[in-house]
Design a protein around this motif. Structure first.
Motif, PDB file in Angstrom:
ATOM      1  N   ALA A  97      17.904 -28.158  13.085  1.00  0.00           N
ATOM      2  CA  ALA A  97      17.833 -29.546  12.362  1.00  0.00           C
ATOM      3  C   ALA A  97      18.422 -30.506  12.761  1.00  0.00           C
ATOM      4  N   LEU A  98      19.720 -30.417  13.480  1.00  0.00           N
ATOM      5  CA  LEU A  98      20.389 -31.526  14.214  1.00  0.00           C
ATOM      6  C   LEU A  98      19.687 -32.054  15.241  1.00  0.00           C
TER       7      LEU A  98
ATOM      8  N   ALA B 253      16.553 -32.001  15.781  1.00  0.00           N
ATOM      9  CA  ALA B 253      15.398 -32.740  15.578  1.00  0.00           C
ATOM     10  C   ALA B 253      15.560 -34.284  15.578  1.00  0.00           C
ATOM     11  N   GLN B 254      17.185 -34.512  15.067  1.00  0.00           N
ATOM     12  CA  GLN B 254      17.402 -35.790  14.806  1.00  0.00           C
ATOM     13  C   GLN B 254      17.875 -36.947  16.053  1.00  0.00           C
ATOM     14  N   CYS B 255      17.956 -36.171  17.139  1.00  0.00           N
ATOM     15  CA  CYS B 255      18.375 -36.477  18.521  1.00  0.00           C
ATOM     16  C   CYS B 255      17.616 -37.617  19.136  1.00  0.00           C
ATOM     17  N   ARG B 256      18.265 -38.577  19.479  1.00  0.00           N
ATOM     18  CA  ARG B 256      17.194 -39.881  19.943  1.00  0.00           C
ATOM     19  C   ARG B 256      15.929 -39.217  21.199  1.00  0.00           C
TER      20      ARG B 256
ATOM     21  N   HIS C 189      21.869 -31.840  24.700  1.00  0.00           N
ATOM     22  CA  HIS C 189      23.093 -31.865  23.834  1.00  0.00           C
ATOM     23  C   HIS C 189      24.328 -31.937  24.694  1.00  0.00           C
TER      24      HIS C 189
ATOM     25  N   CYS D 238      22.623 -38.453  20.495  1.00  0.00           N
ATOM     26  CA  CYS D 238      22.752 -36.772  20.612  1.00  0.00           C
ATOM     27  C   CYS D 238      23.375 -36.474  18.833  1.00  0.00           C
ATOM     28  N   ALA D 239      22.559 -36.135  18.196  1.00  0.00           N
ATOM     29  CA  ALA D 239      22.934 -35.751  16.839  1.00  0.00           C
ATOM     30  C   ALA D 239      23.900 -34.474  16.496  1.00  0.00           C
TER      31      ALA D 239
END
Length: 357
Positions: A278-279, A281-284, A290, A296-297
């Motif tokens: 889920a995190l 999917a939020q990355c720029r 990562h 990078c979320a």
């Protein structure tokens, strides 16, 4: 065909439809209860039958390696002497697979058609969150419902730290504290042990799997070992067996898994590490790994303390392991295609030469 008796063994869809081509051919459905090297003990509607693979099926399996295992449904021919011949294996609705131990890249199916997986780990020296992650991966990929059992609860007074540690990897997976020796917490398992439901118990050696099953059976059906001074049990189960519980559920005990190497568990990885997925999917950037990428979320959560470094490293390690297996499988498939093509070309040249003569 006694469908009521078969239903008690877990019979129903999709197996009933899969058996339709074999109906009326002097064959009957049966389920494998014990798997030995050259024979199987199978549960038919009216009896337990000692069965062997047919010659045709054995020849097919030598090419595919996909042997029937405990929990499989089969098409059985009953011989005049009371033994049986396994003519076919029905398609599975779920299966537990791992990579075989060692360097070979081959799949080992441990059990089939499982509804619920009890993932047993002792509260004593066996407790290892990284191992639990592997079991969860394998279970999500198999199609069964995972349930974590923290066994030997009677040997641990302060259980809160262990529960907190397991909770960080278990997420929403049901987790129960139990003791097979005293019976503590076993009533919590009743919702899973319904008639016709198949439950597999998986865990490393000595976590109390056989003790748990004996307690649920109400008899000393499976051999158990004494607990050592460090709280570890001794490995006792040497083969897989399907047993019927008084509740009507079916349970498969398995030998302790000293080595649990994954086998094609991409879907399982997404389930077991859903918070990291889920995190990500939020990355720029969609191809973020990562590491040093801006926006990078995953690394932001790491810096904020909402994601542990151990959890992220485990995710990366298991991802690399699965990628390695995938690459090896692709290489093996490519080699097999090339070998088949060479054989076909050799045969063609031989036929052309014979015609020329």
């Amino acid at each position: 065909m006694n469908t009521a008796t078969l239903a008690a063994l877990g019979w129903g869809e999709p197996f009933e439809s899969a058996f339709a081509p074999y109906a009326g051919r002097d064959l009957e459905p049966a389920r494998i209860g014990v798997e030995h090297r050259n024979r199987h003990l199978v549960h038919a509607a009216d009896a337990e039958v000692d069965a062997r693979l047919s010659g045709k099926l054995k020849q097919h399996l030598e090419q595919t390696g996909d042997r029937p295992v405990v929990g499989d449904w089969i098409a059985l021919h009953r011989e005049p002497d009371g033994t049986g011949t396994i003519q076919a294996r029905l398609p599975r609705k779920s299966q537990f697979s791992r990579k075989v131990a060692g360097r070979a890249i081959e799949e080992q199916v441990m059990a089939a058609n499982i509804d619920v997986a009890f993932l047993a780990t002792a509260l004593t020296a066996d407790l290892n969150p990284r191992r639990i992650e592997r079991y969860l991966l394998m279970t999500w990929e198999s199609g069964a419902q995972p349930v974590i059992l923290l066994t030997k609860a009677d040997l641990m007074e302060d259980r809160a730290p262990a529960l907190e540690e397991v909770g960080r990897v278990a997420k929403d997976v049901p987790t129960h504290l139990i003791s097979g020796r005293t019976g503590e917490g076993l009533d919590q398992l009743d919702p899973y042990l319904t008639p016709g439901t198949t439950v597999a118990v998986l865990g490393s050696s000595g976590v109390g799997k056989s003790t748990l099953i004996n307690r649920l059976l109400g008899s000393e059906h499976l051999r158990t070992g004494e607990v050592r001074d460090d709280g570890r049990g001794r490995h006792t189960t040497t083969y897989r067996e399907l047993v019927r519980l008084p509740s009507g559920a079916l349970m498969i005990d398995t030998p302790g898994l000293r080595e649990l190497q994954l086998w094609e568990s991409d879907a399982g990885l997404q389930e077991a590490f859903s918070e990291i997925e889920a995190l990500a999917a939020q990355c720029r950037f969609g191809n973020c790994v990562h590491q040093t990428e801006p926006g990078c979320a995953v690394r932001s959560a790491l810096a904020a303390g909402t994601l542990s470094a151990e959890r992220l490293e485990s995710y990366r390690r298991l991802s690399r392991e699965l990628q390695h297996i995938e690459e090896k499988n692709d290489a093996r498939a490519r080699a097999e295609r090339e070998k088949a093509a060479r054989s076909a070309n050799q045969l063609l040249r031989k036929r052309l030469k014979e015609k020329g003569q």
